[in-house]
Design a protein around this motif. Structure first.
Motif, PDB file in Angstrom:
ATOM      1  N   ALA A 168       0.813  -1.219   0.000  1.00 48.13           N
ATOM      2  CA  ALA A 168       0.000   0.000   0.000  1.00 48.13           C
ATOM      3  C   ALA A 168       0.845   1.267   0.000  1.00 48.13           C
ATOM      4  CB  ALA A 168      -0.933   0.007   1.210  1.00 48.13           C
ATOM      5  N   ASN A 169       2.151   1.165   0.267  1.00 44.06           N
ATOM      6  CA  ASN A 169       2.987   2.353   0.402  1.00 44.06           C
ATOM      7  C   ASN A 169       3.555   2.787  -0.947  1.00 44.06           C
ATOM      8  OD1 ASN A 169       4.381   4.374   2.048  1.00 44.06           O
ATOM      9  ND2 ASN A 169       6.246   3.289   1.412  1.00 44.06           N
ATOM     10  N   ARG A 170       3.164   3.964  -1.391  1.00 46.62           N
ATOM     11  CA  ARG A 170       3.680   4.529  -2.646  1.00 46.62           C
ATOM     12  C   ARG A 170       4.728   5.592  -2.307  1.00 46.62           C
ATOM     13  NH1 ARG A 170      -0.792   7.240  -5.638  1.00 46.62           N
ATOM     14  NH2 ARG A 170      -1.204   5.212  -6.626  1.00 46.62           N
ATOM     15  N   GLU A 171       5.928   5.428  -2.847  1.00 46.96           N
ATOM     16  CA  GLU A 171       7.026   6.358  -2.592  1.00 46.96           C
ATOM     17  C   GLU A 171       7.161   7.325  -3.763  1.00 46.96           C
ATOM     18  OE1 GLU A 171      10.438   3.924  -2.016  1.00 46.96           O
ATOM     19  OE2 GLU A 171       9.754   3.109  -0.102  1.00 46.96           O
ATOM     20  N   THR A 172       7.154   8.601  -3.465  1.00 44.35           N
ATOM     21  CA  THR A 172       7.345   9.637  -4.477  1.00 44.35           C
ATOM     22  C   THR A 172       8.562  10.466  -4.102  1.00 44.35           C
ATOM     23  OG1 THR A 172       4.973   9.764  -4.936  1.00 44.35           O
ATOM     24  CG2 THR A 172       6.328  11.617  -5.648  1.00 44.35           C
ATOM     25  N   ARG A 173       9.502  10.563  -5.012  1.00 43.06           N
ATOM     26  CA  ARG A 173      10.712  11.335  -4.795  1.00 43.06           C
ATOM     27  C   ARG A 173      10.792  12.401  -5.896  1.00 43.06           C
ATOM     28  NH1 ARG A 173       9.635   8.933  -0.971  1.00 43.06           N
ATOM     29  NH2 ARG A 173      10.757   7.211   0.030  1.00 43.06           N
ATOM     30  N   VAL A 174      10.831  13.655  -5.494  1.00 43.76           N
ATOM     31  CA  VAL A 174      10.813  14.778  -6.436  1.00 43.76           C
ATOM     32  C   VAL A 174      12.129  15.539  -6.342  1.00 43.76           C
ATOM     33  CG1 VAL A 174       9.638  16.902  -7.131  1.00 43.76           C
ATOM     34  CG2 VAL A 174       8.305  14.985  -6.205  1.00 43.76           C
ATOM     35  N   GLU A 175      12.737  15.804  -7.498  1.00 44.56           N
ATOM     36  CA  GLU A 175      13.975  16.567  -7.549  1.00 44.56           C
ATOM     37  C   GLU A 175      13.763  17.806  -8.408  1.00 44.56           C
ATOM     38  OE1 GLU A 175      14.363  12.936  -8.308  1.00 44.56           O
ATOM     39  OE2 GLU A 175      14.371  12.982  -6.120  1.00 44.56           O
ATOM     40  N   LYS A 176      14.216  18.940  -7.894  1.00 46.87           N
ATOM     41  CA  LYS A 176      14.159  20.196  -8.633  1.00 46.87           C
ATOM     42  C   LYS A 176      15.544  20.829  -8.628  1.00 46.87           C
ATOM     43  CE  LYS A 176       9.309  21.165  -7.514  1.00 46.87           C
ATOM     44  NZ  LYS A 176       8.360  22.144  -6.928  1.00 46.87           N
ATOM     45  N   VAL A 177      15.931  21.352  -9.778  1.00 47.25           N
ATOM     46  CA  VAL A 177      17.224  22.034  -9.896  1.00 47.25           C
ATOM     47  C   VAL A 177      16.997  23.373 -10.580  1.00 47.25           C
ATOM     48  CG1 VAL A 177      19.562  21.969 -10.823  1.00 47.25           C
ATOM     49  CG2 VAL A 177      18.469  19.847 -10.076  1.00 47.25           C
ATOM     50  N   ASP A 178      17.497  24.428  -9.955  1.00 49.55           N
ATOM     51  CA  ASP A 178      17.545  25.747 -10.580  1.00 49.55           C
ATOM     52  C   ASP A 178      18.991  25.987 -10.998  1.00 49.55           C
ATOM     53  OD1 ASP A 178      14.824  26.226 -10.060  1.00 49.55           O
ATOM     54  OD2 ASP A 178      15.283  26.996  -8.061  1.00 49.55           O
ATOM     55  N   ALA A 179      19.189  26.156 -12.305  1.00 49.66           N
ATOM     56  CA  ALA A 179      20.542  26.283 -12.850  1.00 49.66           C
ATOM     57  C   ALA A 179      20.726  27.674 -13.444  1.00 49.66           C
ATOM     58  CB  ALA A 179      20.787  25.214 -13.910  1.00 49.66           C
ATOM     59  N   TYR A 180      21.781  28.352 -13.018  1.00 48.70           N
ATOM     60  CA  TYR A 180      22.090  29.692 -13.498  1.00 48.70           C
ATOM     61  C   TYR A 180      23.450  29.638 -14.195  1.00 48.70           C
ATOM     62  CZ  TYR A 180      18.706  30.526  -9.760  1.00 48.70           C
ATOM     63  OH  TYR A 180      17.612  30.463  -8.949  1.00 48.70           O
ATOM     64  N   SER A 181      23.567  30.318 -15.323  1.00 48.88           N
ATOM     65  CA  SER A 181      24.852  30.291 -16.027  1.00 48.88           C
ATOM     66  C   SER A 181      25.105  31.615 -16.733  1.00 48.88           C
ATOM     67  CB  SER A 181      24.894  29.144 -17.053  1.00 48.88           C
ATOM     68  OG  SER A 181      23.895  29.303 -18.041  1.00 48.88           O
TER      69      SER A 181
END
Length: 801
Positions: free
Chosen positions: A416-429
């Motif tokens: 019953a356990n649903r694992e959600t892993r979210v990654e966000k990256v803000d990239a400046y150049s």
């Protein structure tokens, strides 16, 4: 911002010019030729034709030598006076035989490929239109020189010269796409790019760290999107294309529209594409292990195993995607050019197909395993100033902000356990690049670069039966990764036959990470890394004659540890878990390659490049300990603890060979062959094949072109990889490989026979169609978790206006 706009307007009022327009057409069909480049090296001026084959060449006035180049046509060299005597109309002769073309990826500036000691190839818009690649990964694959691995239909991970993923660099409009969470495993970020909005594609083979910094070990893939085009007269210049496409193997339904509106100083380009792919159907003839006899479905609060009515249909693999692009260009005078671009891409959720083939205790391992929507947005501003002074002939400044979001959603079978892993990256150049001619012998390229990534990672565990959610362990720590660099490269022309090019770059990398120890008892809460890296290159090009080029290049490259190396927690394979390791250094590559290209009687071209790369201090996954324990319970299973470590050396060598033959009556033949052998050091001192050194592969084509018709019959192929020759890390992946008579996995060799054709119905309409995998082979490219398409009918209608 208001001051910048005011400056642009004031500069616009100062703009006066007496434009001289040239028109360039195909010699046989008189069709307008777009993206033809006219260059005068003596004045450092150039111009490029628009979709009507026209270009303003006022900046080339009085030039004694103007080189006129485009892929697929013979290069012409004319003086301005000769262009004038031809009434500024040039007819170009089609030819597959070419020693040079205009490329930008080697130095970020326009150069002839025959003046570059490294191997660089281009993929022409004409070839892209004929081949109809479904994704940007497939676009690279049509070159026959880049191997593409896929773990799911919504993917595509290039392999170049035995390297892949975070040992390759991706650039879009000159902006680095690589982020601090680019991993050593397969990457699908490239599918965020839109082939329909791509104007020019290049691949630089071998190290490119002098110009591109960290990660540029195996090569650099450079994508240039559509450039807004100006009007060359007093009327608005309105042009564009609309495309619709259908493919039978996955019931693809794609629609694209781009529109360009240009005046003399301002131009706008808008592009939108919608993709929809159903589950991919594989071929009828091939290994039975690739069939999909069942899939998991949620019914009445239970996961149940459902018989697949057609085992050739790979469920779940369907997904959809939308791409948007808006560009604005302002050119107030001959010296200044401003371009702003907004890019956005978003996919639907899509299944990680290879994970759905895993089993545990005789049952499916997962009830769910999918990627959440993959989102990418880039805002970039590029300004170019062309005027000779003591510092530069040309200056380019690129400022960009990118936002990345990706997620992983998984749930064990009947859990019953649903694992959600979210990654966000803000990239400046920020990139500042200069080119400066010093006398007639030296062309200097130099610049500065700053890159910063902010990584945010979260985890959520949801009980799908009760609806109760709670925080879960994140995949990465909260982290920042920054790069500061300066580089210089000099192209020294000794004489008409010999050219030298050398360069140096110093790069400083800083990483700071903060770990959440609530879920795992790491013996540290923070990590900080600082790496200084010096890389260089030295190459020579020797041209005994116009039809003969010999080149050699020695270079170094590096990859600094990123957040994925230092701080990731994930299950790499059943029974293993990777944990953070903050004690890492950069890995270095040392490379040499030698290339020879020869044209015989303007009929046959042979091109061969050999290379060798030694990777030292390699970042690889090895057994590790956490608080003195070599195993921990992860995801309900006792798992061997592993971590990324500087624990190995690796060697890769190989050969890239190509031949082109110009036959009579519009026929031609070409073939590309790639062989690479890679091995890396294991824990016990023995060696194993490198995971990203694919078996030999290539493509052979028979082509025909006449008037409005263009056809190809071609064969893609790849060699076999026996169990004994598989990398150690691949030998346990029985779910993705064929099985030999001893019950061991192996990568089966394969080929596909294909036919493509396009016919120009009128100046406006072109129809393109084809039949891929005519013999309906069931095949799976090396290291891939999903099979390629079976017999696949493609039909596309294109309207140019």
């Amino acid at each position: 911002m208001k001051k910048i706009i005011l400056l642009m307007v004031l500069l616009g009022f100062a703009y006066t010019t007496n434009a001289q327009i040239i028109t360039i057409q195909d010699q046989d069909t008189e069709q307008a030729l777009e993206l033809v480049t006219l260059i005068s090296k003596s004045t450092n001026a150039y111009s490029t034709t628009n979709s009507k084959g026209q270009a303003d060449i006022s900046a080339l006035k009085d030039a004694e030598k103007i080189e006129i180049r485009t892929l697929g046509y013979k290069t012409q060299i004319k003086s301005y006076d000769e262009l004038q005597s031809s009434n500024f109309i040039i007819l170009m002769e089609p030819s597959n035989i070419s020693m040079d073309e205009v490329v930008v990826s080697a130095t970020r500036w326009n150069q002839s490929s025959s003046d570059i000691p490294s191997k660089v190839i281009s993929i022409s818009p004409k070839e892209i239109a004929l081949q109809n690649p479904q994704t940007a990964a497939d676009l690279l694959g049509i070159s026959g020189k880049v191997f593409i691995q896929k773990s799911q239909q919504g993917g595509g991970s290039p392999m170049i010269r035995g390297f892949a993923t975070n040992r390759l660099v991706y650039t879009i409009d000159g902006v680095r796409m690589n982020t601090a969470i680019f991993r050593g495993g397969n990457l699908q970020n490239i599918i965020s790019l839109d082939p329909f909005a791509t104007e020019h594609t290049e691949v630089l083979f071998g190290p490119g760290s002098v110009v591109y910094g960290s990660d540029a070990i195996g090569g650099v893939m450079s994508f240039q999107t559509l450039t807004p085009q100006f009007s060359l007269d007093d009327k608005p210049f309105i042009t564009g294309k609309a495309v619709t496409r259908y493919a039978s193997a996955n019931n693809e339904k794609t629609a694209h529209l781009d529109v360009n509106v240009g005046w003399k100083k301002w131009a706008f380009t808008t592009s939108i594409t919608s993709y929809d792919y159903e589950d991919l159907k594989q071929g009828s003839e091939g290994p039975d292990e690739f069939l999909r006899p069942y899939f998991v479905k949620r019914q009445d609060s239970m996961d149940v195993v459902v018989t697949n009515e057609d085992p050739r249909v790979q469920t779940p693999s369907a997904y959809s995607q939308i791409n948007l692009m808006q560009k604005v260009r302002f050119k107030p005078n001959d010296n200044w050019d401003f371009q702003y671009g907004l890019h956005y891409s978003e996919t639907s959720e899509y299944g990680r197909y290879d994970r759905h083939q895993r089993t545990r205790d005789g049952a499916p391992r997962y009830g769910e395993w999918k990627y959440g929507p993959q989102k990418w947005m880039m805002n970039n501003l590029n300004l170019t100033h062309s005027k000779q002074n003591s510092l530069y002939n040309q200056l380019s400044v690129r400022l960009a902000v990118q936002n990345f979001e990706e997620s992983r959603i998984s749930r064990n079978f009947n859990d019953a356990n649903r694992e959600t892993r979210v990654e966000k990256v803000d990239a400046y150049s920020a990139n500042i690049d200069f080119t400066k001619a010093i006398g007639s012998k030296h062309e200097l390229y130099y610049g500065l670069e700053f890159v910063s990534n902010d990584v945010n990672s979260t985890g959520t565990d949801l009980n799908i039966e009760t609806g109760v959610s709670q925080p879960g362990p994140s995949r990465y720590p909260e982290a920042t990764w920054a790069s500061y660099a300066a580089y210089v490269s000099d192209q020294f022309t000794i004489n008409d036959q010999v050219l030298l090019q050398g360069g140096l770059r110093y790069n400083f990398i800083k990483l700071d990470a903060e770990f959440d120890t609530n879920f795992y008892p790491f013996p540290f809460e923070t990590a900080s890394l600082e790496n200084g890296n010096l890389t260089g290159s030295l190459g020579v090009v020797y041209k005994p004659a116009d039809d003969w080029v010999i080149s050699s290049n020695a270079s170094t490259a590096f990859r600094a540890p990123n957040v994925d190396d230092v701080g990731k927690v994930f299950d790499s394979e059943p029974g293993s878990v990777v944990i953070p390791n903050p004690d890492l250094d950069s890995e270095y590559a040392y490379n040499i390659d030698i290339g020879v290209a020869k044209v015989f009687s303007d009929v046959v071209k042979v091109d061969v490049t050999g290379y060798y790369t030694h990777l030292k201090n390699a970042l690889v996954r090895r057994d590790f300990k956490l608080n003195g324990q070599d195993s921990i319970v992860y995801d309900g299973e006792l798992s061997q603890v592993q971590a990324i470590q500087n624990a190995a050396e690796a060697n890769v060598y190989g050969l890239q060979a190509g031949v082109e033959v110009k036959l009579s009556n519009g026929f031609g033949f070409s073939s590309d062959f790639n062989y690479q052998y890679g091995e890396e050091e294991l824990d016990d001192g023995t060696t194993s094949r490198s995971r990203h050194a694919a078996p030999w592969f290539g493509v052979s084509r028979l082509t025909y072109g006449a008037q409005n018709l263009n056809m190809q019959v071609y064969m893609n192929y790849s060699g076999k990889r026996d169990f004994e020759d598989l990398p150690e890390g691949e030998k346990g992946k029985t779910e993705i490989y064929a099985i030999d008579e001893n019950g061991n996995p192996y990568a089966a060799g394969w080929y596909t026979l294909n036919y493509k054709a396009s016919y120009r119905l009128s100046d406006m309409f072109t129809v393109t169609g084809g039949l891929e995998n005519i013999t309906d082979r069931r095949y799976r490219p090396y290291s891939s978790g999903i099979s390629g398409a079976g017999r696949n009918f493609i039909l596309s209608l294109r309207a140019n206006f």
